[in-house]
Structure formats: C-alpha cells, structure tokens
Design a protein around this motif. Structure first.
Motif, PDB file in Angstrom:
ATOM      1  N   GLU A  76    -110.379  43.952 -11.030  1.00  0.00           N
ATOM      2  CA  GLU A  76    -109.751  43.010 -10.822  1.00  0.00           C
ATOM      3  C   GLU A  76    -109.008  42.867  -9.518  1.00  0.00           C
ATOM      4  OE1 GLU A  76    -106.813  41.069 -13.732  1.00  0.00           O
ATOM      5  OE2 GLU A  76    -107.376  42.911 -14.680  1.00  0.00           O
ATOM      6  N   VAL A  77    -109.351  44.191  -8.627  1.00  0.00           N
ATOM      7  CA  VAL A  77    -109.253  44.628  -7.281  1.00  0.00           C
ATOM      8  C   VAL A  77    -110.498  45.090  -6.501  1.00  0.00           C
ATOM      9  CG1 VAL A  77    -107.377  45.630  -5.840  1.00  0.00           C
ATOM     10  CG2 VAL A  77    -106.767  45.173  -8.036  1.00  0.00           C
ATOM     11  N   PRO A  78    -111.395  44.055  -6.592  1.00  0.00           N
ATOM     12  CA  PRO A  78    -112.845  44.482  -5.959  1.00  0.00           C
ATOM     13  C   PRO A  78    -112.819  44.913  -4.269  1.00  0.00           C
ATOM     14  CG  PRO A  78    -112.581  42.261  -6.109  1.00  0.00           C
ATOM     15  CD  PRO A  78    -111.392  42.832  -6.923  1.00  0.00           C
ATOM     16  N   ASN A  79    -111.719  44.197  -3.734  1.00  0.00           N
ATOM     17  CA  ASN A  79    -111.638  44.667  -2.186  1.00  0.00           C
ATOM     18  C   ASN A  79    -110.345  45.620  -2.023  1.00  0.00           C
ATOM     19  OD1 ASN A  79    -113.820  42.989  -2.005  1.00  0.00           O
ATOM     20  ND2 ASN A  79    -112.528  41.283  -2.092  1.00  0.00           N
ATOM     21  N   GLY A  80    -110.215  46.328  -2.850  1.00  0.00           N
ATOM     22  CA  GLY A  80    -108.985  46.996  -2.593  1.00  0.00           C
ATOM     23  C   GLY A  80    -109.196  48.160  -1.832  1.00  0.00           C
ATOM     24  N   LEU A  81    -108.094  48.594  -0.786  1.00  0.00           N
ATOM     25  CA  LEU A  81    -108.550  49.931  -0.054  1.00  0.00           C
ATOM     26  C   LEU A  81    -108.233  51.123  -0.929  1.00  0.00           C
ATOM     27  CD1 LEU A  81    -106.923  48.746   3.378  1.00  0.00           C
ATOM     28  CD2 LEU A  81    -109.395  48.848   2.635  1.00  0.00           C
ATOM     29  N   LEU A  82    -108.855  52.267  -0.882  1.00  0.00           N
ATOM     30  CA  LEU A  82    -108.761  53.462  -1.533  1.00  0.00           C
ATOM     31  C   LEU A  82    -107.512  54.204  -0.939  1.00  0.00           C
ATOM     32  CD1 LEU A  82    -109.488  55.565  -3.649  1.00  0.00           C
ATOM     33  CD2 LEU A  82    -111.242  56.465  -1.978  1.00  0.00           C
ATOM     34  N   TYR A  83    -106.650  54.847  -1.943  1.00  0.00           N
ATOM     35  CA  TYR A  83    -105.609  55.552  -1.604  1.00  0.00           C
ATOM     36  C   TYR A  83    -105.628  56.689  -2.576  1.00  0.00           C
ATOM     37  CZ  TYR A  83    -103.746  52.020   1.738  1.00  0.00           C
ATOM     38  OH  TYR A  83    -103.723  50.957   2.674  1.00  0.00           O
ATOM     39  N   TRP A  84    -104.713  57.528  -2.400  1.00  0.00           N
ATOM     40  CA  TRP A  84    -104.679  58.754  -3.395  1.00  0.00           C
ATOM     41  C   TRP A  84    -103.163  59.408  -3.451  1.00  0.00           C
ATOM     42  CZ3 TRP A  84    -108.756  59.787  -6.657  1.00  0.00           C
ATOM     43  CH2 TRP A  84    -109.975  59.552  -5.889  1.00  0.00           C
ATOM     44  N   ILE A  85    -102.459  59.184  -4.500  1.00  0.00           N
ATOM     45  CA  ILE A  85    -101.449  60.018  -4.502  1.00  0.00           C
ATOM     46  C   ILE A  85    -101.528  61.345  -5.140  1.00  0.00           C
ATOM     47  CG2 ILE A  85     -99.013  60.020  -5.837  1.00  0.00           C
ATOM     48  CD1 ILE A  85     -99.090  56.832  -5.814  1.00  0.00           C
ATOM     49  N   VAL A  86    -101.429  62.318  -4.447  1.00  0.00           N
ATOM     50  CA  VAL A  86    -101.715  63.806  -4.959  1.00  0.00           C
ATOM     51  C   VAL A  86    -100.398  64.344  -5.184  1.00  0.00           C
ATOM     52  CG1 VAL A  86    -102.676  65.960  -4.277  1.00  0.00           C
ATOM     53  CG2 VAL A  86    -103.769  64.000  -3.271  1.00  0.00           C
ATOM     54  N   TRP A  87    -100.155  64.952  -6.491  1.00  0.00           N
ATOM     55  CA  TRP A  87     -99.156  65.618  -6.831  1.00  0.00           C
ATOM     56  C   TRP A  87     -99.102  66.886  -6.549  1.00  0.00           C
ATOM     57  CZ3 TRP A  87     -95.615  61.981  -8.069  1.00  0.00           C
ATOM     58  CH2 TRP A  87     -96.132  60.751  -8.468  1.00  0.00           C
ATOM     59  N   VAL A  88     -98.098  67.468  -5.750  1.00  0.00           N
ATOM     60  CA  VAL A  88     -98.456  68.819  -5.298  1.00  0.00           C
ATOM     61  C   VAL A  88     -97.072  69.540  -5.857  1.00  0.00           C
ATOM     62  CG1 VAL A  88     -98.308  70.455  -3.242  1.00  0.00           C
ATOM     63  CG2 VAL A  88     -99.398  68.325  -3.208  1.00  0.00           C
ATOM     64  N   THR A  89     -97.358  70.612  -6.655  1.00  0.00           N
ATOM     65  CA  THR A  89     -96.320  71.315  -7.170  1.00  0.00           C
ATOM     66  C   THR A  89     -96.254  72.747  -6.428  1.00  0.00           C
ATOM     67  OG1 THR A  89     -96.622  70.549  -9.145  1.00  0.00           O
ATOM     68  CG2 THR A  89     -95.234  72.496  -9.053  1.00  0.00           C
ATOM     69  N   VAL A  90     -94.933  72.993  -5.945  1.00  0.00           N
ATOM     70  CA  VAL A  90     -94.714  74.228  -5.090  1.00  0.00           C
ATOM     71  C   VAL A  90     -94.036  75.423  -6.021  1.00  0.00           C
ATOM     72  CG1 VAL A  90     -93.685  75.180  -3.116  1.00  0.00           C
ATOM     73  CG2 VAL A  90     -94.921  73.323  -3.160  1.00  0.00           C
ATOM     74  N   GLU A  91     -94.232  76.585  -6.195  1.00  0.00           N
ATOM     75  CA  GLU A  91     -93.468  77.688  -7.201  1.00  0.00           C
ATOM     76  C   GLU A  91     -93.381  78.864  -6.135  1.00  0.00           C
ATOM     77  OE1 GLU A  91     -92.215  77.653 -10.115  1.00  0.00           O
ATOM     78  OE2 GLU A  91     -93.116  75.783 -10.986  1.00  0.00           O
ATOM     79  N   ARG A  92     -92.550  79.687  -6.632  1.00  0.00           N
ATOM     80  CA  ARG A  92     -92.255  80.860  -5.885  1.00  0.00           C
ATOM     81  C   ARG A  92     -93.219  81.957  -6.300  1.00  0.00           C
ATOM     82  NH1 ARG A  92     -89.517  83.004  -1.823  1.00  0.00           N
ATOM     83  NH2 ARG A  92     -88.213  80.900  -1.640  1.00  0.00           N
ATOM     84  N   GLY A  93     -94.047  82.734  -5.611  1.00  0.00           N
ATOM     85  CA  GLY A  93     -94.466  84.016  -6.195  1.00  0.00           C
ATOM     86  C   GLY A  93     -93.996  85.305  -5.666  1.00  0.00           C
ATOM     87  N   GLU A  94     -94.924  86.330  -5.825  1.00  0.00           N
ATOM     88  CA  GLU A  94     -94.491  87.538  -5.240  1.00  0.00           C
ATOM     89  C   GLU A  94     -94.219  87.773  -3.790  1.00  0.00           C
ATOM     90  OE1 GLU A  94     -98.293  90.553  -5.822  1.00  0.00           O
ATOM     91  OE2 GLU A  94     -96.991  89.959  -7.724  1.00  0.00           O
ATOM     92  N   ASN A  95     -95.322  86.824  -3.219  1.00  0.00           N
ATOM     93  CA  ASN A  95     -95.190  86.826  -1.650  1.00  0.00           C
ATOM     94  C   ASN A  95     -94.680  85.668  -1.225  1.00  0.00           C
ATOM     95  OD1 ASN A  95     -96.958  89.203  -1.585  1.00  0.00           O
ATOM     96  ND2 ASN A  95     -98.795  87.959  -2.098  1.00  0.00           N
ATOM     97  N   GLY A  96     -94.015  84.794  -1.867  1.00  0.00           N
ATOM     98  CA  GLY A  96     -93.177  83.462  -1.275  1.00  0.00           C
ATOM     99  C   GLY A  96     -93.639  82.362  -1.947  1.00  0.00           C
ATOM    100  N   PRO A  97     -93.341  81.376  -1.506  1.00  0.00           N
ATOM    101  CA  PRO A  97     -93.731  79.861  -2.089  1.00  0.00           C
ATOM    102  C   PRO A  97     -95.212  79.855  -1.752  1.00  0.00           C
ATOM    103  CG  PRO A  97     -91.765  79.565  -0.657  1.00  0.00           C
ATOM    104  CD  PRO A  97     -92.374  81.034  -0.605  1.00  0.00           C
ATOM    105  N   TYR A  98     -95.862  79.118  -2.790  1.00  0.00           N
ATOM    106  CA  TYR A  98     -97.490  78.729  -2.810  1.00  0.00           C
ATOM    107  C   TYR A  98     -97.463  77.501  -3.488  1.00  0.00           C
ATOM    108  CZ  TYR A  98     -97.598  80.251  -7.742  1.00  0.00           C
ATOM    109  OH  TYR A  98     -97.568  80.457  -8.937  1.00  0.00           O
ATOM    110  N   TYR A  99     -98.788  76.794  -3.275  1.00  0.00           N
ATOM    111  CA  TYR A  99     -99.092  75.485  -3.832  1.00  0.00           C
ATOM    112  C   TYR A  99     -99.656  75.949  -5.240  1.00  0.00           C
ATOM    113  CZ  TYR A  99     -99.009  73.588   0.942  1.00  0.00           C
ATOM    114  OH  TYR A  99     -98.395  73.161   2.135  1.00  0.00           O
ATOM    115  N   HIS A 100     -98.931  75.631  -6.250  1.00  0.00           N
ATOM    116  CA  HIS A 100     -98.970  76.158  -7.581  1.00  0.00           C
ATOM    117  C   HIS A 100     -99.982  75.176  -8.192  1.00  0.00           C
ATOM    118  CE1 HIS A 100     -98.181  77.658 -11.538  1.00  0.00           C
ATOM    119  NE2 HIS A 100     -97.814  76.096 -11.962  1.00  0.00           N
ATOM    120  N   GLY A 101     -99.872  73.759  -7.975  1.00  0.00           N
ATOM    121  CA  GLY A 101    -100.732  72.687  -8.661  1.00  0.00           C
ATOM    122  C   GLY A 101    -100.855  71.694  -7.852  1.00  0.00           C
TER     123      GLY A 101
END
Length: 174
Positions: A76-101
């Motif tokens: 129903e949206v044949p001419n729609g422009l593509l976007y992405w919502i990227v869910w980025v989770t940050v956690e803290r590891g032994e070396n500091g924060p990192y991109y967890h998911g």
C-alpha cells in the motif's frame, strides 16, 4: 530547530550509555519491568546518506514517523522511501561500554500520500533481540549497513573497539 529568540539550537545526538536499576534492589514497584534506558534508536536514511539518533522512535514519534498514517501492508506504500530504525543497545563490559545488540527494522515512507509502512511486530522483536545482544542487520541493504557502521565507529570509537567481532563482521569495513 530554533528557540523563541530565533537562534539555532543543535540537536542532541547521544546514546543512553548505561541502564539504572529502577527498583534499587528493594523488590517493590517496577520489579519485572523492562528497562529501556540502555537502548537508543538510530535512524538510517540511505536516501540522504544520513544516520542520527532520534529518541522519538521509542514511542513511534521519530522525525520520519511524524505526520504519516501507518499501514500494515508494504504494497500500500509502493513509492515509499526506505529508512531503517536500528535499535542499538549499549552495555558495560570489562573494557568499558560496548555495542551489545544491534537490530534494524524497515520503514517505508511516502510523504506525497502521507502514508508509511512498518511492521510493529518486527520492531518490537528487533528491540527485544537488540536488548538480548543479537546483531540483526543481514536483511539491510549494503548502503544502509555502511552508514550504520560508519555512524557507530565515529560516534564512539571505543565502544566500537569493545564490540564483539560478530558485529564488526556483520557490518562493512571502512
């Protein structure tokens, strides 16, 4: 964005780095609830080669989601422009924060008819998978994956360095 006096105001572009324990260990109200304090939505706009954090996406009110009616059928949206919502989770590891998911969800927007497509079940699933440490980007187009990789590397090189090889392998090299 401008203030009442007309001066320009820079948009905030920050990740929520660490989550808090809302119950503070007391086991009362809020026990069992999910904390979203360590997840941030990154909008990938391959049309303008742009990536940015938009916390409005947490409540389906990001810049790309405003002033459109969402439809459950992509056809129903044949001419729609593509976007992405990227869910980025940050956690803290032994070396500091990192991109967890990191998990990307498709959005198609056609401003000319004020209609858009997104699969709410997919967005909820991807948000959950990101919080659990999954990397789900294989379905994204190459240009969008490169925008995401560049954004994550530049946003915080240390968090990128601390991220598992699985994420680095899933996104294109510089």
């Amino acid at each position: 964005m401008s203030n009442e006096d007309g001066s320009k105001q820079k948009k905030s572009n920050a990740f929520t780095i660490m989550k808090d324990d809302s119950t503070a260990g007391h086991g009362g109200y809020g026990v069992g609830s999910v904390s979203l304090e360590n997840i941030s939505p990154v909008i990938i706009d391959p049309n303008e080669s742009h990536a940015f954090v938009d916390m409005g996406a947490m409540h389906a009110r990001s810049e790309i989601e405003r002033r459109v009616k969402f439809l459950p059928n992509k056809d129903e949206v044949p001419n729609g422009l593509l976007y992405w919502i990227v869910w980025v989770t940050v956690e803290r590891g032994e070396n500091g924060p990192y991109y967890h998911g990191v998990a990307g969800s498709e959005v198609r927007v056609d401003r000319s008819i004020k209609r858009a497509y997104k699969s709410m079940p997919e967005h909820v699933t991807h948000m959950d998978k990101s919080m659990k440490g999954y990397y789900i980007v294989e379905h994204m187009d190459d240009a969008s994956k490169k925008l995401l990789a560049d954004f994550l590397r530049e946003f915080d090189p240390k968090m990128w360095e601390n991220a598992p090889d699985e994420l680095k392998d899933a996104l294109p090299a510089q």
